[in-house]
Structures are given as structure tokens and as C-alpha cells.
Write a protein that holds these residues in place. Structure first.
Motif, PDB file in Angstrom:
ATOM      1  N   THR A  75      82.663  37.031  59.786  1.00  0.00           N
ATOM      2  CA  THR A  75      81.391  37.615  60.202  1.00  0.00           C
ATOM      3  C   THR A  75      80.185  36.712  59.926  1.00  0.00           C
ATOM      4  OG1 THR A  75      79.977  39.575  60.078  1.00  0.00           O
ATOM      5  CG2 THR A  75      80.972  38.843  58.022  1.00  0.00           C
ATOM      6  N   GLN A  76      79.221  36.762  60.829  1.00  0.00           N
ATOM      7  CA  GLN A  76      77.956  36.054  60.676  1.00  0.00           C
ATOM      8  C   GLN A  76      76.842  37.017  60.247  1.00  0.00           C
ATOM      9  OE1 GLN A  76      77.741  32.613  61.045  1.00  0.00           O
ATOM     10  NE2 GLN A  76      79.955  32.910  61.100  1.00  0.00           N
ATOM     11  N   ASP A  78      74.472  39.408  57.902  1.00  0.00           N
ATOM     12  CA  ASP A  78      73.886  39.263  56.571  1.00  0.00           C
ATOM     13  C   ASP A  78      74.317  40.392  55.646  1.00  0.00           C
ATOM     14  OD1 ASP A  78      72.309  36.945  57.214  1.00  0.00           O
ATOM     15  OD2 ASP A  78      70.947  38.272  58.316  1.00  0.00           O
ATOM     16  N   LEU A  79      74.601  41.548  56.242  1.00  0.00           N
ATOM     17  CA  LEU A  79      74.959  42.743  55.478  1.00  0.00           C
ATOM     18  C   LEU A  79      76.263  43.306  56.028  1.00  0.00           C
ATOM     19  CD1 LEU A  79      74.167  45.033  53.426  1.00  0.00           C
ATOM     20  CD2 LEU A  79      72.959  46.134  55.329  1.00  0.00           C
ATOM     21  N   LYS A  93      83.713  41.240  49.727  1.00  0.00           N
ATOM     22  CA  LYS A  93      82.801  40.535  48.820  1.00  0.00           C
ATOM     23  C   LYS A  93      83.434  39.240  48.312  1.00  0.00           C
ATOM     24  CE  LYS A  93      78.998  40.012  46.505  1.00  0.00           C
ATOM     25  NZ  LYS A  93      77.716  39.769  47.213  1.00  0.00           N
ATOM     26  N   ASN A  96      82.942  36.833  50.935  1.00  0.00           N
ATOM     27  CA  ASN A  96      81.544  36.599  51.307  1.00  0.00           C
ATOM     28  C   ASN A  96      80.629  36.728  50.089  1.00  0.00           C
ATOM     29  OD1 ASN A  96      81.528  36.621  54.495  1.00  0.00           O
ATOM     30  ND2 ASN A  96      82.907  38.259  53.858  1.00  0.00           N
ATOM     31  N   ASP A  98      77.957  35.300  49.248  1.00  0.00           N
ATOM     32  CA  ASP A  98      76.523  35.194  49.504  1.00  0.00           C
ATOM     33  C   ASP A  98      75.986  36.303  50.398  1.00  0.00           C
ATOM     34  OD1 ASP A  98      76.422  32.831  47.988  1.00  0.00           O
ATOM     35  OD2 ASP A  98      77.019  31.628  49.720  1.00  0.00           O
ATOM     36  N   LYS A  99      76.843  37.215  50.779  1.00  0.00           N
ATOM     37  CA  LYS A  99      76.422  38.343  51.608  1.00  0.00           C
ATOM     38  C   LYS A  99      76.427  39.619  50.771  1.00  0.00           C
ATOM     39  CE  LYS A  99      78.478  36.369  55.807  1.00  0.00           C
ATOM     40  NZ  LYS A  99      77.220  35.926  56.432  1.00  0.00           N
ATOM     41  N   LYS A 100      75.592  40.553  51.148  1.00  0.00           N
ATOM     42  CA  LYS A 100      75.589  41.849  50.480  1.00  0.00           C
ATOM     43  C   LYS A 100      76.637  42.740  51.145  1.00  0.00           C
ATOM     44  CE  LYS A 100      71.805  43.714  48.868  1.00  0.00           C
ATOM     45  NZ  LYS A 100      70.500  44.412  48.725  1.00  0.00           N
ATOM     46  N   GLU A 309      70.728  49.950  51.435  1.00  0.00           N
ATOM     47  CA  GLU A 309      71.612  48.858  51.019  1.00  0.00           C
ATOM     48  C   GLU A 309      72.225  49.110  49.639  1.00  0.00           C
ATOM     49  OE1 GLU A 309      69.864  45.014  51.737  1.00  0.00           O
ATOM     50  OE2 GLU A 309      68.989  45.671  53.641  1.00  0.00           O
TER      51      GLU A 309
END
Length: 336
Positions: A75-76, A78-79, A93, A96, A98-100, A309
Motif C-alpha cells: 500500500t501507498q 498514509d493510514l 504495522k 509498515n 512508518d505508517k499509522k 486515527e
């Protein structure tokens, strides 16, 4: 970026509640708001087949554990909003950092994952230091960090067959999937005694009675089911495999032995076929097994976690780094 602030009391209650305990007004169009927010936040919604139908319908991707892992890795966004259970959010997680990654309800756990307590599993592993540890993805990040390679029900046979035959194997945590793989691969694996309460809930006597009532029906089962269920199944496979079988098999009736949420996607794929949920031991209204953990997520909770979030999935960095290695090994083997 988070666009809303929360009352302190709501944030303080989050660890105990597991979700944002905020009423959603009747005037709120939850679906429209989810669609708006995911565009604004560059968010992706990933959902497992066992989620309720409304969540599956709004997700960007619906799939099994392998497909969800592949989507999370690629996935590209951000969340990442993960509509599933806790170990699935952890996997996203791990892939990823660096992603939330947020989960609608942090208390959406997994009976199978909980059957492998980290300290007990560490002691078990230490008793067999020469064994390769193959771990089913339905486990905690801590268990993944102790593993050599991860598998899902979709690729488990391929993963086991990739290990040199002179290497002894520990397979954890699902004993039913492990026994099935022993028969499929001929490998004499050492099994951890874990199981999924949903897949062990199917009643063989009721299933056989149902099959008599529908003599032309094909029985389709997930390999987490007990051996007596698998013995009568016409097809055994992952959730994606089961959907593909029902799509491609010429039969018109199918008895489905897995979590009932899969029926939502199956019905979309094969609208002209009759899908019958396999009966469980309990006398429930739908005569099928539903995962109480999967049902903890709701459309309203999904909306709130996307809006604020929270709750956020966190994995300690030392565990994340160790757990990443066996997951990446699985994803690499699954490419070929």
C-alpha cells in the motif's frame, strides 16, 4: 493528519474500552463520511472476509490473511484502517513501521492467537533447538518474532514443502491445520496444541444430517476445522480458495464450514447458487459459527477510528524487526 480532537475522558477510557466510546449522531451519514475521510487522509481500508457485510462493502480490499498481508506490504496509503482482529493489525504495522495503523476495536482478538502464550512458546521452542519454526499467521507479533517463517492457510502447504526434508519442523499454533498439513506433505511436524474456537464449533452429527437433506450439496471446509469435518469435505482450503471453488464448481448447493462472514462475499460471486452455513454445536438462530471477536468491529467504530486515527496499533521496534523477517520470507515464497 488528525483533524479532530477528543475529550480527555474518552482518551483515558480507550485502553479499558478498546474503542472510542463516542455516540454517533443519527444525522451522520457514516458511509459518506468514511468515503470523505479516507480521501482526505489518504487512507486504505483493509477488511477480512469474516467482517460484517457493511464493512466488507465499504473496504478498499477484502481478502484472506495472505491477501491482506500482500496488500498491507504494497500500500501507498498514509493510514491503514484494518477491519479485522488484532494480530492482523500487528502484521500490517510490522510491514509498515512508518505508517499509522488503526483498528476499530483493540479488543478484537483471536482465540487461536491467544492459545500461544509467548513465554510458554519460548520454553517449548528452547526444548527443540534444532527445529525450524513455521508459524501460522494467526499469532501475536511476539510469536512471529520467535519464528523462522510465517504461513497462511492459502500457502501453508507450499511453505512446509519449501523446507529441506532433513530439517525437523515445529508448527504452531493451530493443531488442526498442522495435522492437515502432515497428511498433505508427509512431514512429521511437532505441533503446538492451539485451536480456533470458531472452527472447532462445527457439529459433525448436524453436518451429516444437513448433508442428507441436501444430497447434491458440496461440503467446503477450512483446514482449521477438526479432522472429522475435513474427512467429509469435498474441498478444503483458505477463505479465498473456498470462494474460488464455489465459483468454479458446477454444483448448485454448497455447505460452508467456516466463519459465516464469508457468505457475504460468496453470495456476491455466485448469486445463483445456494450457500448453506454448516451447523455448530450451539443452537443459534443462523445455525452457523460466527467469530465474536470479528463481530466487535462495526461500521460506526470504523468511522470513529478513521476520523480520530485511534485506537492505534503499536509494536515494539525490537519485536517488529524480528517478526518482519519470517513474514518477508513468506511473502517472497508466495510470489513464485
Amino acid at each position: 493528519m488528525v483533524t479532530e480532537t477528543l475529550p480527555a475522558a474518552v482518551v483515558e477510557a480507550l485502553p479499558k474500552k478498546g474503542f472510542l466510546n463516542i455516540p454517533v449522531g443519527k444525522d451522520v451519514d457514516v458511509v459518506a463520511e468514511i468515503n470523505r475521510l479516507r480521501k482526505e487522509k489518504n487512507a486504505v481500508i483493509l477488511a477480512h472476509y469474516y467482517q460484517e457485510g457493511a464493512i466488507q462493502d465499504i473496504a478498499d480490499y477484502v481478502g484472506d490473511s495472505l491477501g491482506l498481508s500482500q496488500q498491507a506490504a504494497a500500500t501507498q496509503a498514509d493510514l491503514i484502517v484494518f477491519a479485522g482482529v488484532h494480530f492482523m493489525g500487528e502484521t500490517a504495522k510490522i510491514l509498515n513501521p512508518d505508517k499509522k495503523v488503526v483498528l476499530p476495536d483493540l479488543k478484537a482478538g483471536c482465540s487461536l492467537a491467544e492459545s500461544a502464550e509467548p513465554n510458554a512458546f519460548r520454553a517449548f521452542k528452547e526444548q527443540h533447538p534444532d527445529h525450524i519454526v513455521v508459524t501460522y499467521i494467526n499469532c501475536s507479533a511476539e510469536i512471529k518474532a520467535m519464528s523462522d517463517i510465517i504461513c497462511t492457510s492459502a500457502n501453508a502447504e507450499k511453505i512446509v514443502n519449501s523446507i529441506p526434508k532433513d530439517k525437523p519442523i515445529i508448527f504452531a499454533p493451530d493443531k488442526n491445520l498442522g495435522r492437515y498439513l502432515i497428511k498433505k506433505t508427509g512431514r512429521d511436524m511437532l505441533l503446538w496444541e492451539g485451536a480456533c474456537i470458531v472452527h472447532e464449533a462445527f457439529a459433525i452429527d448436524k453436518l451429516l444430517d444437513l448433508a442428507k437433506q441436501h444430497p447434491h450439496a458440496r461440503i467446503v471446509a477450512h483446514p482449521e476445522s477438526e479432522d472429522h469435518i475435513l474427512k467429509v469435505a469435498h474441498y478444503i482450503g483458505s477463505t479465498t480458495g473456498m470462494i474460488n471453488f464455489v465459483k468454479n464448481d458446477p454444483a448448485q448447493e454448497f455447505i460452508i464450514a467456516t466463519e459465516a462472514g464469508i457468505l457475504h462475499q460468496m453470495a456476491k460471486e455466485v448469486p445463483g447458487k445456494d450457500l448453506i452455513p454448516a451447523p455448530s454445536h450451539e443452537d443459534n438462530t443462523c445455525a452457523c459459527s460466527e467469530c465474536a471477536f470479528m463481530r466487535m468491529n462495526t461500521l460506526e467504530k470504523l468511522y470513529l477510528c478513521l476520523k480520530y486515527e485511534l485506537p492505534e496499533i503499536q509494536v515494539p521496534e525490537d519485536i517488529r524487526r524480528k517478526a518482519l523477517v519470517p513474514i518477508q520470507r513468506m511473502l517472497e515464497i508466495s510470489k513464485s
